[in-house]
Design a protein around this motif. Structure first.
Motif, PDB file in Angstrom:
ATOM      1  N   ASP A  87       0.793  -1.235   0.000  1.00 20.17           N
ATOM      2  CA  ASP A  87       0.000   0.000   0.000  1.00 20.17           C
ATOM      3  C   ASP A  87       0.823   1.281   0.000  1.00 20.17           C
ATOM      4  O   ASP A  87       0.378   2.297  -0.545  1.00 20.17           O
ATOM      5  N   VAL A  88       2.024   1.261   0.625  1.00 22.41           N
ATOM      6  CA  VAL A  88       2.815   2.494   0.682  1.00 22.41           C
ATOM      7  C   VAL A  88       3.266   2.937  -0.721  1.00 22.41           C
ATOM      8  O   VAL A  88       3.109   4.111  -1.077  1.00 22.41           O
ATOM      9  N   PRO A  89       3.821   2.050  -1.556  1.00 17.17           N
ATOM     10  CA  PRO A  89       4.154   2.488  -2.921  1.00 17.17           C
ATOM     11  C   PRO A  89       2.938   3.025  -3.684  1.00 17.17           C
ATOM     12  O   PRO A  89       3.034   4.017  -4.406  1.00 17.17           O
ATOM     13  N   ARG A  90       1.771   2.370  -3.504  1.00 17.35           N
ATOM     14  CA  ARG A  90       0.555   2.848  -4.163  1.00 17.35           C
ATOM     15  C   ARG A  90       0.178   4.242  -3.680  1.00 17.35           C
ATOM     16  O   ARG A  90      -0.224   5.106  -4.469  1.00 17.35           O
ATOM     17  N   GLY A  91       0.284   4.464  -2.364  1.00 17.34           N
ATOM     18  CA  GLY A  91      -0.065   5.772  -1.806  1.00 17.34           C
ATOM     19  C   GLY A  91       0.858   6.881  -2.303  1.00 17.34           C
ATOM     20  O   GLY A  91       0.416   7.980  -2.637  1.00 17.34           O
ATOM     21  N   ILE A  92       2.171   6.579  -2.346  1.00 17.85           N
ATOM     22  CA  ILE A  92       3.156   7.572  -2.791  1.00 17.85           C
ATOM     23  C   ILE A  92       2.932   7.939  -4.257  1.00 17.85           C
ATOM     24  O   ILE A  92       2.799   9.116  -4.616  1.00 17.85           O
ATOM     25  N   MET A  93       2.911   6.938  -5.123  1.00 13.59           N
ATOM     26  CA  MET A  93       2.805   7.195  -6.553  1.00 13.59           C
ATOM     27  C   MET A  93       1.421   7.730  -6.931  1.00 13.59           C
ATOM     28  O   MET A  93       1.289   8.626  -7.764  1.00 13.59           O
TER      29      MET A  93
END
Length: 509
Positions: free
Chosen positions: A287-293
């Motif tokens: 979820d963190v990569p999805r949230g950042i990008m």
């Protein structure tokens, strides 16, 4: 075994690294463990909440008028690409080391304790000043709305302006109220942020939709205005690259687009805050990569759309600097929408301030848990699962700074601190990939090592365009940080203590 021991000296000095496994184990200690409650949607909303602030309401028109004209939209695209390079590096780190602290934690795992301390100390300054600056900006919007309603605050409670000393009561109260929300818990914080971001994005979409019907095609000509050389600054106010190499930036023309990118880049600051919430995310590796990008892509599209609309509504040379969007609607006979924009800006800054405070407290918490700052600040509330002591301490300090200080000249310290963090993360992701290729990585930075190298080069170029006095202030803060590390952090480091125990145990054995 002897080969492994031979690599010890580097681990025992200033560049001793904390393993990723140890960082993750620390998050499982109940007394120092943050509550996991966030999803990919929560993180994306957090990112949008902190990125969309005064940049979209003020900076778009200011840069169009002074730097790039309608081509400011291309400047936002360039700045979005630069941030995207850094975001790819953050995404890999956050999915590999899903621990609070963002660039500080990443540096500890890849570069060592001293670089981690430096970046942590840098982030504390960056996020504290950013939160204070944003709260003062919010206070200005609210005072303006109150004045329109016929109520004026006394000068003594309106902050320091024009040499007149005062206390900005509204800015201080905002910080204290948001601090209380952060103490109560991340889920409440995310719910408040969701509501604020919904209002803010609705206002931005209304600007784009309504403004699209008020565009005059002739205002886009020329789309890239002819280049104009600027004189640059003098002495310490000059950009560092001008001091070093005599290079002076230009306005308009092709180079004006890149000059605009260097300015509007700072409207994107905040996507990295998403990484500080990794430890409070239910499935951080995904979820963190999805949230950042996700937050970065959405905000880039909105910024470009708003710029296209505002430069189409009013000739770029006639845009105002203080409130360009609101005044553009007034210029075409729609004062109602100007009021909506002011309301959207005031609401929007609330979420920006809260998420900056969130990011700062999580960096402080992570440094405290590692023993580099007093350990008492890393104890979490038994009911709320939040680092309440560090949150309250930093909230009171930021409220005092926001209330008593005129912070305009310090705002650029936020920029240099962020860019410095970008450089460290880009270098760290290459080092960790080389040192620990075995680590599970649910997200991998593509085109390694070219993307991190490009991120370092782009961030360094933007840093060189900041005034020399900003570099001087940054250097002073770093010197203070080194003194604090030498006096307290190095001796109380949990990693240092555990290594001492290992050595003493090995010797006695």
């Amino acid at each position: 075994m002897s080969t492994h021991q031979d690599s010890g000296p580097a681990q025992k000095g200033l560049f001793r690294t904390k393993t990723v496994e140890q960082s993750i184990r620390d998050t499982e200690d109940p007394e120092f463990a943050l509550k996991k409650s966030l999803s990919a949607l929560d993180l994306t909303v957090f990112g949008i909440g902190v990125i969309i602030g005064t940049g979209i309401f003020v900076l778009t028109g200011k840069v169009a008028k002074e730097t790039a004209g309608p081509a400011t939209a291309l400047g936002f695209v360039v700045a979005g690409i630069v941030c995207g390079l850094a975001a790819l590096c953050y995404a890999e780190f956050a999915s590999t080391v899903p621990v609070a602290g963002s660039a500080y934690t990443f540096s500890y795992a890849s570069l060592g304790e001293l670089p981690a301390w430096i970046i942590g100390w840098d982030l504390i300054l960056e996020l504290a000043l950013a939160a204070a600056v944003v709260s003062v900006g919010w206070s200005g919007y609210i005072r303006s709305l109150l004045s329109s309603a016929g109520f004026d605050l006394p000068q003594a409670l309106s902050g320091t302006h024009g040499g007149k000393f005062g206390f900005d009561i509204l800015a201080a109260l905002l910080v204290l109220a948001l601090t209380a929300i952060l103490v109560v818990g991340m889920k409440l914080s995310s719910r408040v942020t969701n509501v604020i971001v919904a209002v803010k994005v609705t206002v931005v979409l209304l600007i784009i939709i309504v403004g699209a019907f008020l565009i005059t095609g002739a205002n886009y000509k020329p789309f890239i205005p002819p280049a104009e050389h600027t004189g640059g600054g003098n002495g310490l106010s000059a950009p560092l690259i001008q001091v070093i190499a005599g290079f002076t930036p230009s306005s308009f023309g092709i180079m004006g687009i890149f000059t605009a990118a260097a300015v509007v880049f700072f409207a994107f600051i905040g996507f990295d805050i998403v990484a500080t919430a990794a430890e409070e995310t239910r499935n951080p590796r995904r979820d963190v990569p999805r949230g950042i990008m996700g937050s970065l892509v959405i905000c880039t599209v909105l910024y470009v759309a708003v710029t296209v609309v505002v430069t189409g509504m009013q000739k770029y040379s006639k845009l105002t600097v203080d409130a360009p969007l609101a005044d553009a609607f007034k210029s075409v006979g729609h004062p109602f929408w100007a009021g909506v924009i002011s309301f959207g800006a005031a609401v929007g800054l609330t979420s920006v301030c809260m998420i900056l405070l969130l990011g700062q407290t999580r960096v402080f918490f992570a440094m405290s848990r590692d023993g580099l700052l007093p350990r008492t600040f890393s104890r979490v509330h038994p009911k709320f699962g939040t680092p309440h002591r560090s949150t309250l301490l930093l909230g009171v300090i930021v409220a005092a700074v926001a209330g008593f200080t005129s912070i305009d000249e310090l705002a650029e310290l936020v920029n240099i601190g962020t860019l410095f963090a970008f450089i460290v993360v880009a270098i760290g992701v290459v080092i960790l990939r080389r040192k620990r290729p075995d680590l599970p990585r649910s997200f991998r930075t593509p085109l390694m090592p070219f993307v991190p190298i490009a991120s370092v080069a782009a961030s360094l170029w933007l840093m060189l365009n900041l005034p020399a006095e900003t570099w001087l202030r940054f250097a002073i803060w770093m010197v203070v940080g080194m003194v604090v590390y030498a006096a307290f952090g190095r001796g109380h480091s949990r990693l240092g203590m555990s290594l001492k125990k290992e050595r003493s145990g090995g010797t006695s054995g």
